[in-house]
Design an enzyme around this catalytic site. Structure first.
Site, PDB file in Angstrom:
ATOM      1  N   ASP A   1       0.702  -1.456   0.046  1.00 31.45           N
ATOM      2  CA  ASP A   1      -0.024   0.325  -0.084  1.00 31.45           C
ATOM      3  C   ASP A   1       1.108   0.913  -0.076  1.00 31.45           C
ATOM      4  O   ASP A   1       2.118   1.124  -0.424  1.00 31.45           O
ATOM      5  CB  ASP A   1      -0.952   0.095   1.001  1.00 31.45           C
ATOM      6  CG  ASP A   1      -2.459   0.628   0.737  1.00 31.45           C
ATOM      7  OD1 ASP A   1      -2.145   1.956   0.459  1.00 31.45           O
ATOM      8  OD2 ASP A   1      -2.761  -0.137   1.417  1.00 31.45           O
TER       9      ASP A   1
ATOM     10  N   HIS B   1      -3.755   6.198   3.856  1.00 34.12           N
ATOM     11  CA  HIS B   1      -4.514   4.549   2.817  1.00 34.12           C
ATOM     12  C   HIS B   1      -4.185   3.385   3.621  1.00 34.12           C
ATOM     13  O   HIS B   1      -5.012   3.052   3.816  1.00 34.12           O
ATOM     14  CB  HIS B   1      -4.765   4.668   1.584  1.00 34.12           C
ATOM     15  CG  HIS B   1      -5.430   3.843   1.319  1.00 34.12           C
ATOM     16  ND1 HIS B   1      -4.561   2.239   0.554  1.00 34.12           N
ATOM     17  CD2 HIS B   1      -6.606   3.697   0.215  1.00 34.12           C
ATOM     18  CE1 HIS B   1      -6.061   1.699  -0.007  1.00 34.12           C
ATOM     19  NE2 HIS B   1      -7.173   2.430  -0.321  1.00 34.12           N
TER      20      HIS B   1
ATOM     21  N   ASN C   1     -13.464  -0.081  -7.008  1.00 34.32           N
ATOM     22  CA  ASN C   1     -14.752   0.689  -6.376  1.00 34.32           C
ATOM     23  C   ASN C   1     -15.045   1.431  -7.690  1.00 34.32           C
ATOM     24  O   ASN C   1     -16.255   2.689  -7.462  1.00 34.32           O
ATOM     25  CB  ASN C   1     -14.192   1.850  -5.597  1.00 34.32           C
ATOM     26  CG  ASN C   1     -14.226   1.323  -4.664  1.00 34.32           C
ATOM     27  OD1 ASN C   1     -14.461   0.232  -3.859  1.00 34.32           O
ATOM     28  ND2 ASN C   1     -12.684   2.627  -3.902  1.00 34.32           N
TER      29      ASN C   1
ATOM     30  N   SER D   1     -11.547  -1.386  -0.615  1.00 33.12           N
ATOM     31  CA  SER D   1     -10.303  -1.236  -0.014  1.00 33.12           C
ATOM     32  C   SER D   1     -10.211  -1.238   2.043  1.00 33.12           C
ATOM     33  O   SER D   1      -9.624  -1.631   2.212  1.00 33.12           O
ATOM     34  CB  SER D   1      -9.285   0.471   0.253  1.00 33.12           C
ATOM     35  OG  SER D   1      -8.908   0.967  -1.248  1.00 33.12           O
TER      36      SER D   1
END
Length: 326
Positions: free
Chosen positions: A52, A89, A187, A254
């Site tokens: 990530d 994130h 998404n 996520s």
């Protein structure tokens, strides 16, 4: 191999950022993780690799959970030792998986698991395919200071490209190293159950693709729908750790994916204790899917259903009650 195309964070929503929290997040409770902690030792002895944007290394809920890390990006002038999160994130994902149980802040699904932080996305949320591929191979072969190996990988990222080398790296980790890889489904959903949206690596059959639902068990309108979705988890208004020492509510697949990655860490501990041996990736997947609850949607929307870790125990109790009383 050199890829010109980039992989990136899927669009996600930041709803709220705050300095203090003291709660078990709704998502962690919804999947019944606290009820499963005793039989799974809260994931003790497992390692989850997070590919990530890095992690907030000094966050009070995360700093003691990090067993190692590496920067694969050009951030921080390419310093391999600096995997600090400069986006938010990655820290949010990390908290959902393994924020420590310390009577403050938030707590993750598997608060005794350790985290291997692999920074593969820049502060802008994008990364070269080469970085992702190298990080997957690194995680697959990684050995910790006491011989630890990676138990689960989480990849809350994606792109539209089916890249052969990415697929090969995933097959190496899953098929040869027996490591489950959990991916956000994506998404790009349009809230239409008849149209399919595809994201990679989530659309590879070898990975565990996770869609998102809200706390009312409704499919999130942004959640990708396709025949590779394996299951769903909470992904709307998810509270977790964030930049610095902050907390934030975010929405996206996520946010759903790390619920499942953490759940797999718990299932691995419980399952291997029960069977008294190491479980294969396929066996871990089977143990995970046994703990899903069907929802009123198509398989393409929710796969096998919502992860609920105590579902099988409740089912057994019901069977025993029926046998004893009827």
């Amino acid at each position: 191999m050199s890829c010109n195309n980039e992989i990136e964070l899927r669009p996600f929503l930041v709803h709220q950022v705050s300095a203090e929290k003291n709660e078990i997040p709704d998502g962690v409770q919804m999947i019944e993780a606290p009820e499963f902690w005793k039989e799974s030792d809260q994931g003790k002895g497992t390692v989850v690799a997070i590919l990530d944007t890095g992690v907030s290394r000094n966050h009070p809920d995360l700093k003691d959970q990090i067993i190692g890390g590496k920067n694969f990006t050009t951030d921080y002038k390419g310093d391999k030792e600096n995997f600090e999160d400069n986006n938010g994130h990655g820290s949010h994902v990390a908290g959902t998986i393994a924020a420590v149980l310390n009577n403050g802040g938030v707590v993750g699904v598997a608060p005794s698991t350790k985290l291997l932080i692999l920074k593969v996305l820049t502060g802008e949320g994008s990364g070269n395919y080469d970085w992702i591929i190298d990080a997957i191979k690194y995680a697959a072969d990684w050995k910790g200071p006491n011989g630890e190996t990676v138990s689960v990988m989480n990849m809350s990222l994606g792109g539209p490209q089916d890249v052969k080398e990415l697929h090969e790296a995933i097959k190496y980790a899953v098929n040869e190293k027996n490591i489950p890889i959990v991916c956000a489904a994506g998404n790009e959903g349009d809230d239409d159950m008849t149209t399919y949206e595809y994201d990679y690596p989530a659309s590879y059959n070898e990975v565990i693709s996770v869609g998102a639902v809200d706390t009312n068990y409704r499919i999130a309108p942004f959640s990708n729908i396709n025949e590779e979705v394996d299951l769903v988890a909470p992904g709307v208004d998810i509270e977790s750790t964030y930049l610095g020492s902050q907390y934030a509510k975010l929405s996206g697949t996520s946010m759903a994916s790390p619920h499942v990655a953490g759940a797999l860490a718990l299932v691995k501990v419980m399952g291997e204790r029960e069977f008294a041996r190491t479980l294969t990736e396929a066996e871990l997947y089977a143990q995970l899917i046994k703990r899903t609850v069907p929802l009123e949607y198509t398989r393409q929307a929710v796969g096998n259903g919502l992860i609920q870790l105590k579902y099988m125990d409740k089912y057994r109790e019901l069977v025993k009650f029926i046998q004893a009383n009827f």
